[in-house]
Design an enzyme around this catalytic site. Sequence first.
Site, PDB file in Angstrom:
ATOM      1  N   GLU A 104     -30.740  -5.690 -32.822  1.00 48.30           N
ATOM      2  CA  GLU A 104     -30.653  -5.910 -31.386  1.00 48.30           C
ATOM      3  C   GLU A 104     -30.164  -7.326 -31.083  1.00 48.30           C
ATOM      4  O   GLU A 104     -30.457  -8.276 -31.811  1.00 48.30           O
ATOM      5  CB  GLU A 104     -32.018  -5.665 -30.744  1.00 48.30           C
ATOM      6  CG  GLU A 104     -32.413  -4.209 -30.913  1.00 48.30           C
ATOM      7  CD  GLU A 104     -33.681  -3.813 -30.182  1.00 48.30           C
ATOM      8  OE1 GLU A 104     -33.769  -2.638 -29.812  1.00 48.30           O
ATOM      9  OE2 GLU A 104     -34.565  -4.660 -29.990  1.00 48.30           O
ATOM     10  N   CYS A 133     -29.143 -14.118 -27.528  1.00 50.16           N
ATOM     11  CA  CYS A 133     -30.149 -14.188 -28.589  1.00 50.16           C
ATOM     12  C   CYS A 133     -29.698 -13.261 -29.724  1.00 50.16           C
ATOM     13  O   CYS A 133     -29.522 -12.064 -29.529  1.00 50.16           O
ATOM     14  CB  CYS A 133     -31.503 -13.763 -28.015  1.00 50.16           C
ATOM     15  SG  CYS A 133     -32.823 -13.753 -29.234  1.00 50.16           S
ATOM     16  N   CYS A 140     -37.814  -7.931 -40.470  1.00 51.62           N
ATOM     17  CA  CYS A 140     -38.279  -9.263 -40.888  1.00 51.62           C
ATOM     18  C   CYS A 140     -39.426  -9.104 -41.870  1.00 51.62           C
ATOM     19  O   CYS A 140     -40.276  -8.230 -41.706  1.00 51.62           O
ATOM     20  CB  CYS A 140     -38.738 -10.077 -39.683  1.00 51.62           C
ATOM     21  SG  CYS A 140     -39.138 -11.789 -40.114  1.00 51.62           S
ATOM     22  N   CYS A 144     -45.533 -11.790 -38.996  1.00 53.92           N
ATOM     23  CA  CYS A 144     -46.403 -12.400 -37.984  1.00 53.92           C
ATOM     24  C   CYS A 144     -47.103 -11.267 -37.212  1.00 53.92           C
ATOM     25  O   CYS A 144     -46.453 -10.282 -36.836  1.00 53.92           O
ATOM     26  CB  CYS A 144     -45.577 -13.263 -37.036  1.00 53.92           C
ATOM     27  SG  CYS A 144     -44.641 -14.526 -37.894  1.00 53.92           S
ATOM     28  N   CYS A 147     -45.837  -9.897 -33.631  1.00 52.20           N
ATOM     29  CA  CYS A 147     -44.393  -9.658 -33.440  1.00 52.20           C
ATOM     30  C   CYS A 147     -44.015  -8.228 -33.798  1.00 52.20           C
ATOM     31  O   CYS A 147     -44.333  -7.748 -34.879  1.00 52.20           O
ATOM     32  CB  CYS A 147     -43.613 -10.641 -34.308  1.00 52.20           C
ATOM     33  SG  CYS A 147     -41.826 -10.358 -34.291  1.00 52.20           S
ATOM     34  N   CYS A 363     -39.070 -12.109 -26.254  1.00 53.35           N
ATOM     35  CA  CYS A 363     -39.403 -12.643 -27.579  1.00 53.35           C
ATOM     36  C   CYS A 363     -40.406 -11.744 -28.285  1.00 53.35           C
ATOM     37  O   CYS A 363     -41.423 -11.370 -27.719  1.00 53.35           O
ATOM     38  CB  CYS A 363     -40.071 -14.008 -27.467  1.00 53.35           C
ATOM     39  SG  CYS A 363     -39.059 -15.251 -26.746  1.00 53.35           S
TER      40      CYS A 363
HETATM   41  N1  SAH Z   1     -38.127 -15.484 -36.943  1.00 53.91           N
HETATM   42  C1  SAH Z   1     -37.900 -16.641 -36.180  1.00 53.91           C
HETATM   43  C2  SAH Z   1     -37.045 -16.393 -34.973  1.00 53.91           C
HETATM   44  C3  SAH Z   1     -37.279 -15.114 -34.189  1.00 53.91           C
HETATM   45  S1  SAH Z   1     -38.775 -14.979 -33.317  1.00 53.91           S
HETATM   46  C4  SAH Z   1     -39.234 -17.261 -35.758  1.00 53.91           C
HETATM   47  O1  SAH Z   1     -40.246 -16.631 -35.899  1.00 53.91           O
HETATM   48  O2  SAH Z   1     -39.216 -18.399 -35.340  1.00 53.91           O
HETATM   49  C5  SAH Z   1     -38.509 -16.009 -31.897  1.00 53.91           C
HETATM   50  C6  SAH Z   1     -39.796 -16.494 -31.237  1.00 53.91           C
HETATM   51  O3  SAH Z   1     -40.514 -15.410 -30.662  1.00 53.91           O
HETATM   52  C7  SAH Z   1     -40.754 -17.168 -32.216  1.00 53.91           C
HETATM   53  O4  SAH Z   1     -41.115 -18.428 -31.724  1.00 53.91           O
HETATM   54  C8  SAH Z   1     -41.945 -16.248 -32.225  1.00 53.91           C
HETATM   55  O5  SAH Z   1     -43.131 -16.962 -32.472  1.00 53.91           O
HETATM   56  C9  SAH Z   1     -41.897 -15.630 -30.852  1.00 53.91           C
HETATM   57  N2  SAH Z   1     -42.595 -14.354 -30.747  1.00 53.91           N
HETATM   58  C10 SAH Z   1     -42.754 -13.413 -31.690  1.00 53.91           C
HETATM   59  N3  SAH Z   1     -43.474 -12.374 -31.209  1.00 53.91           N
HETATM   60  C11 SAH Z   1     -43.776 -12.660 -29.923  1.00 53.91           C
HETATM   61  C12 SAH Z   1     -44.467 -11.959 -28.874  1.00 53.91           C
HETATM   62  N4  SAH Z   1     -44.999 -10.751 -29.079  1.00 53.91           N
HETATM   63  N5  SAH Z   1     -44.570 -12.558 -27.681  1.00 53.91           N
HETATM   64  C13 SAH Z   1     -44.017 -13.767 -27.446  1.00 53.91           C
HETATM   65  N6  SAH Z   1     -43.329 -14.454 -28.381  1.00 53.91           N
HETATM   66  C14 SAH Z   1     -43.212 -13.918 -29.609  1.00 53.91           C
HETATM   67 FE1  SF4 Z   2     -40.220 -12.581 -38.274  1.00 55.67          FE
HETATM   68 FE2  SF4 Z   2     -41.225 -12.002 -35.886  1.00 55.67          FE
HETATM   69 FE3  SF4 Z   2     -42.454 -13.794 -37.443  1.00 55.67          FE
HETATM   70 FE4  SF4 Z   2     -40.099 -14.423 -36.333  1.00 55.67          FE
HETATM   71  S1  SF4 Z   2     -42.021 -14.012 -35.244  1.00 55.67           S
HETATM   72  S2  SF4 Z   2     -40.727 -14.747 -38.473  1.00 55.67           S
HETATM   73  S3  SF4 Z   2     -39.095 -12.415 -36.354  1.00 55.67           S
HETATM   74  S4  SF4 Z   2     -42.200 -11.599 -37.892  1.00 55.67           S
END
Ligand code: SAH
Ligand code: SF4
Length: 371
Positions: A104, A133, A140, A144, A147, A363
């Site tokens: 995406e 974006c 991934c 996390c 996410c 995000c």
């Molecule tokens: N993988 C990289 C970039 C993609 S995620 C990273 O983690 O930095 C981009 C941002 O979205 C990151 O700062 C992450 O912490 C945030 N993010 C992930 N899941 C989220 C959610 N459910 N709500 C708000 N922000 C989120």
């Molecule tokens: Fe991967 Fe989502 Fe963590 Fe970013 S926030 S490193 S996309 S699992």
Amino acid sequence: MTPRREPNVPELTQIELLGLDIQELSELAHSHGQPEYRARQIFEAIYPQRLASLDAISTLPQQFRAVLKNQGVEIGQPRIEKSFQSTDGTIRYLMAMADGETVETVWMPEGDEGESGDGSEAGDRDWHRATICVSSQVGCAVNCQFCLTALLSVKRNLTAGEIVGQVSAVLNDRGVDLERQRVNIVFMGMGEPFLNYPQFMKAVRLLVEGVGFPESRMTVSTSGIVPRLADFGGEPLRPKLAISLNASNDDVRSRIMPINKKWNLGLLMQAAREFPLRNRERLTFEYVLLRDVNDQPAHAREVVELVRGIRCKVNLIALNPGPGIEFGTPDEERVQAFQQLLARAGVPAFVRRPRGRDIYAACGQLKRTVT
Ligand code: SAH
Ligand code: SF4
């Protein structure tokens, strides 16, 4: 000219031009007995002009185009399979790669990396700037807990061409003229860019030298792949850096970001401190606020201590919820209190407005959600 062979990237029978730099295009031209200037013609066609088919490259002789086609050479711009438009103007694109994998990419008119925070909404017609974006991997591996992309685990890395191609496809779909319109790129879509480092960096160079984005209009976000932070700091040409901090101590961070067990806050903050910032550049820390988990005043005070002495700002993001995510979104007062505590302690802090939440484009919500 041989098809690309990268670890963790499928071998394709087609050769895709997108992703090749000027030297590689020269090799292609030579291998076909073509003059050197053909490389520059192809480069101009696929990067600044963003052409999507060989037939459209009218500067190349018809016969050369036919030979390339017969050999399975394509430009390789991802195909927009579906798009979803939010009430706030944000568009989420589902992009299909040559092997059928999808990622995406998100278009945010008036996207400002979330810093203005003035709540103004602009119609699609009269935007002056926008943010794209971009994804760096299919899924991934970092896992996390807040996410949605993590739920996919990682299928494969994207190639440099697939990363650049997302940008070209969106710019074409939106009819953007980069000379008149200001567009930012954030590498904050699906995937961890620093776990696909060589292809990500090659894409950056092609976006700057080819498509025409100044490096100052790009930001990459990492969950904290510590050894790559030093490599990134040494790059002669690089986007700005954002680090997903998301917690103020190791207990909480290890719980919500398992990667913290490998590179903990001590190692991460040391790398952040050593990161060579340029003139007037600031590092960004992103902090996703999870209700009752990391959103208390005590956590804000810990953040102040962690970032002390680093020229930085903190972007606060209230959790964007999703199916299968166990955490809650803090209410507005809690978010404001956190922001004010940081600001009063001298740490610039901004609350990011969620964009496209209604279409799962915000995000952490990118997951190839089809409906
Ligand atoms: N993988 C990289 C970039 C993609 S995620 C990273 O983690 O930095 C981009 C941002 O979205 C990151 O700062 C992450 O912490 C945030 N993010 C992930 N899941 C989220 C959610 N459910 N709500 C708000 N922000 C989120
Ligand atoms: Fe991967 Fe989502 Fe963590 Fe970013 S926030 S490193 S996309 S699992």
